[in-house]
Write an enzyme that holds these catalytic residues in place. Structure first.
Site, PDB file in Angstrom:
ATOM      1  N   PRO A  22      33.578  39.518  40.173  1.00 16.34           N
ATOM      2  CA  PRO A  22      33.190  39.877  41.541  1.00 16.34           C
ATOM      3  C   PRO A  22      32.872  38.610  42.329  1.00 16.34           C
ATOM      4  O   PRO A  22      32.091  37.782  41.882  1.00 16.34           O
ATOM      5  CB  PRO A  22      31.926  40.731  41.333  1.00 16.34           C
ATOM      6  CG  PRO A  22      31.366  40.264  40.020  1.00 16.34           C
ATOM      7  CD  PRO A  22      32.542  39.859  39.189  1.00 16.34           C
ATOM      8  N   MET A  23      33.493  38.457  43.500  1.00 15.87           N
ATOM      9  CA  MET A  23      33.253  37.276  44.335  1.00 15.87           C
ATOM     10  C   MET A  23      33.177  37.704  45.791  1.00 15.87           C
ATOM     11  O   MET A  23      34.131  38.298  46.323  1.00 15.87           O
ATOM     12  CB  MET A  23      34.359  36.242  44.140  1.00 15.87           C
ATOM     13  CG  MET A  23      34.385  35.611  42.765  1.00 15.87           C
ATOM     14  SD  MET A  23      35.744  34.416  42.552  1.00 15.87           S
ATOM     15  CE  MET A  23      37.125  35.551  42.288  1.00 15.87           C
ATOM     16  N   GLN A  77      30.288  46.294  41.793  1.00 19.98           N
ATOM     17  CA  GLN A  77      29.037  45.597  41.498  1.00 19.98           C
ATOM     18  C   GLN A  77      28.038  45.806  42.622  1.00 19.98           C
ATOM     19  O   GLN A  77      28.375  45.636  43.802  1.00 19.98           O
ATOM     20  CB  GLN A  77      29.266  44.101  41.290  1.00 19.98           C
ATOM     21  CG  GLN A  77      27.999  43.404  40.787  1.00 19.98           C
ATOM     22  CD  GLN A  77      28.153  41.916  40.616  1.00 19.98           C
ATOM     23  OE1 GLN A  77      28.121  41.180  41.601  1.00 19.98           O
ATOM     24  NE2 GLN A  77      28.309  41.455  39.379  1.00 19.98           N
ATOM     25  N   CYS A 107      23.696  36.356  40.731  1.00 17.80           N
ATOM     26  CA  CYS A 107      23.903  35.615  41.984  1.00 17.80           C
ATOM     27  C   CYS A 107      22.682  34.759  42.290  1.00 17.80           C
ATOM     28  O   CYS A 107      21.556  35.256  42.366  1.00 17.80           O
ATOM     29  CB  CYS A 107      24.168  36.583  43.137  1.00 17.80           C
ATOM     30  SG  CYS A 107      24.500  35.729  44.696  1.00 17.80           S
ATOM     31  N   LYS A 146      25.720  41.894  34.831  1.00 22.67           N
ATOM     32  CA  LYS A 146      26.127  40.489  34.773  1.00 22.67           C
ATOM     33  C   LYS A 146      24.894  39.617  34.994  1.00 22.67           C
ATOM     34  O   LYS A 146      24.148  39.826  35.944  1.00 22.67           O
ATOM     35  CB  LYS A 146      27.186  40.162  35.823  1.00 22.67           C
ATOM     36  CG  LYS A 146      27.715  38.729  35.677  1.00 22.67           C
ATOM     37  CD  LYS A 146      28.761  38.359  36.712  1.00 22.67           C
ATOM     38  CE  LYS A 146      29.247  36.930  36.456  1.00 22.67           C
ATOM     39  NZ  LYS A 146      30.067  36.405  37.562  1.00 22.67           N
ATOM     40  N   ASN A 207      31.805  34.012  30.684  1.00 19.90           N
ATOM     41  CA  ASN A 207      32.188  33.616  32.039  1.00 19.90           C
ATOM     42  C   ASN A 207      31.688  32.205  32.320  1.00 19.90           C
ATOM     43  O   ASN A 207      30.608  31.830  31.880  1.00 19.90           O
ATOM     44  CB  ASN A 207      31.580  34.618  33.034  1.00 19.90           C
ATOM     45  CG  ASN A 207      31.835  34.263  34.488  1.00 19.90           C
ATOM     46  OD1 ASN A 207      30.934  34.329  35.314  1.00 19.90           O
ATOM     47  ND2 ASN A 207      33.053  33.901  34.837  1.00 19.90           N
ATOM     48  N   GLY A 208      32.517  31.449  33.033  1.00 26.04           N
ATOM     49  CA  GLY A 208      32.132  30.102  33.426  1.00 26.04           C
ATOM     50  C   GLY A 208      33.105  29.048  32.922  1.00 26.04           C
ATOM     51  O   GLY A 208      33.268  28.875  31.710  1.00 26.04           O
ATOM     52  N   ASP A 209      33.799  28.390  33.862  1.00 31.61           N
ATOM     53  CA  ASP A 209      34.729  27.294  33.537  1.00 31.61           C
ATOM     54  C   ASP A 209      35.900  27.738  32.674  1.00 31.61           C
ATOM     55  O   ASP A 209      36.396  26.968  31.837  1.00 31.61           O
ATOM     56  CB  ASP A 209      33.995  26.137  32.851  1.00 31.61           C
ATOM     57  CG  ASP A 209      32.977  25.471  33.757  1.00 31.61           C
ATOM     58  OD1 ASP A 209      33.179  25.508  34.979  1.00 31.61           O
ATOM     59  OD2 ASP A 209      31.974  24.941  33.252  1.00 31.61           O
ATOM     60  N   GLY A 231      36.635  33.770  37.568  1.00 30.42           N
ATOM     61  CA  GLY A 231      36.282  33.884  38.975  1.00 30.42           C
ATOM     62  C   GLY A 231      36.995  32.851  39.816  1.00 30.42           C
ATOM     63  O   GLY A 231      38.109  33.056  40.280  1.00 30.42           O
TER      64      GLY A 231
END
Length: 344
Positions: A22-23, A77, A107, A146, A207-209, A231
């Site tokens: 989700p962004m 979300q 967030c 999340k 999640n991440g990189d 993302g």
């Protein structure tokens, strides 16, 4: 690369085990449709939806609930700090057809955290647990969460929170392996995902990189997580998402889109956004919808040609546009200047 097995959120099969994150201002319906067409991730997420905005009947927020049958399964979300308003929003989201409801506790931006929402909940385990419990008890669809690793380096809060959430009925936990105070600075610590996997029995998503197939397979192998969420690596680059998707299914895909494909996709993105704005508010004129759509994508459309010669000049031109025809002229002229054979 060997295929990675699908996983389930209740009875919802996630195949391939790749999730589009989700962004805000990115994963609106048009971009999700493009990602499904090009990459077919196993699960897509909406932009995050403010529970308070839904509570106050904000039209701009309600339009985020648009769901297309072609993008299922889909998770909506939501974020907020009041358990009852979150539950109210969850019921509304469910009525709009969400397959899964995800609660945002990751967030880190100040405008969200100052309301006690998002990553701020990492500092209040009791409230965070109560929100998850209340939402779970208010809907029939699966509820997921999340999180970030914690608020700051002083406490890796995610394992305790995940245990609490699992106990009250959460069906999946996604960990962005940074602390909230980091924002997007520094490198994600995938070892934290391993520790979270050891803490619970429900699926954990890393999640991440994660930007390449190699990243995706490495984090799954290293941590034992059930799948990966991508993302920023997918923003205006659904082809990178497609390579990851293929590799998780045991297929080899090395694909570099041409400039023509990139510009065509950017224009399709804008066309879909115009449709999105038109359908979201039937009271506005077609011209108004087109202006809204074009202005909303001024920042994203130039990213489709990022790193190409003179891309910055094209970006500057697009940021002045109000209409589809203006963007079309700029992108087609640019594509033709780089490859005279390309005219449409």
């Amino acid at each position: 690369m060997m295929p990675v097995s699908p996983f389930y959120i209740d009875d919802i099969k996630i195949d391939p085990p790749l999730l589009l994150a989700p962004m805000e201002d990115v994963t609106a319906w048009p971009f999700r449709i493009i990602c499904k067409e090009i990459a077919n991730p196993g699960l897509v997420f909406t932009e995050f939806v403010s529970a308070m905005a839904i509570h106050h009947n904000a039209k701009k927020t309600y339009k985020k609930l648009k769901i297309d049958p072609n993008e299922r399964p889909i998770a909506v979300q939501i974020f907020g700090s009041d358990p009852h308003i979150m539950a109210e929003t969850a019921r509304i989201v469910e009525s709009y057809g969400a397959d899964i409801i995800d609660i945002n506790m990751g967030c880190w931006v100040p405008k969200v955290c100052k309301t006690g929402s998002g990553a701020a909940l990492l500092k209040d385990p009791l409230l965070a647990e109560n929100i998850v419990k209340t939402v779970v008890n208010s809907v029939k669809v699966p509820v997921t969460v999340k999180v970030r690793a914690g608020w700051d380096y002083s406490l890796f809060a995610a394992p305790e929170l995940a245990v609490r959430f699992e106990a009250v009925g959460a069906k999946m936990i996604t960990l962005h392996a940074r602390f909230a105070k980091q924002g997007f600075e520094g490198k994600s610590n995938w070892d934290l995902i391993s520790k979270l996997v050891e803490s619970v029995k429900i699926p954990v998503i890393g999640n991440g990189d994660i930007k390449t197939p190699e990243d995706a397979h490495q984090v799954i192998t290293q941590t034992g997580c059930a799948g990966v969420m991508v993302g920023r690596g997918a923003i205006s680059n659904p082809w990178a998402l497609a390579e990851i998707s293929a590799s998780l299914s045991g297929k080899s895909l090395q694909y570099t889109p041409t400039l023509q494909e990139r510009t065509s996709t950017a224009l399709r993105h804008l066309k879909l956004m115009i449709d999105y704005e038109t359908n979201a508010d039937p009271t506005i004129t077609q011209e108004c919808a087109e202006i809204r759509a074009t202005r909303s994508l001024r920042g994203l459309l130039p990213l489709y040609i990022k790193n190409y010669p003179e891309a910055s000049k094209i970006r500057n031109k697009i940021t002045q546009c109000d209409y589809y025809s203006e963007v079309e002229d700029i992108l087609l002229d640019y594509a033709n200047s780089q490859n005279p054979a390309y005219t449409s």
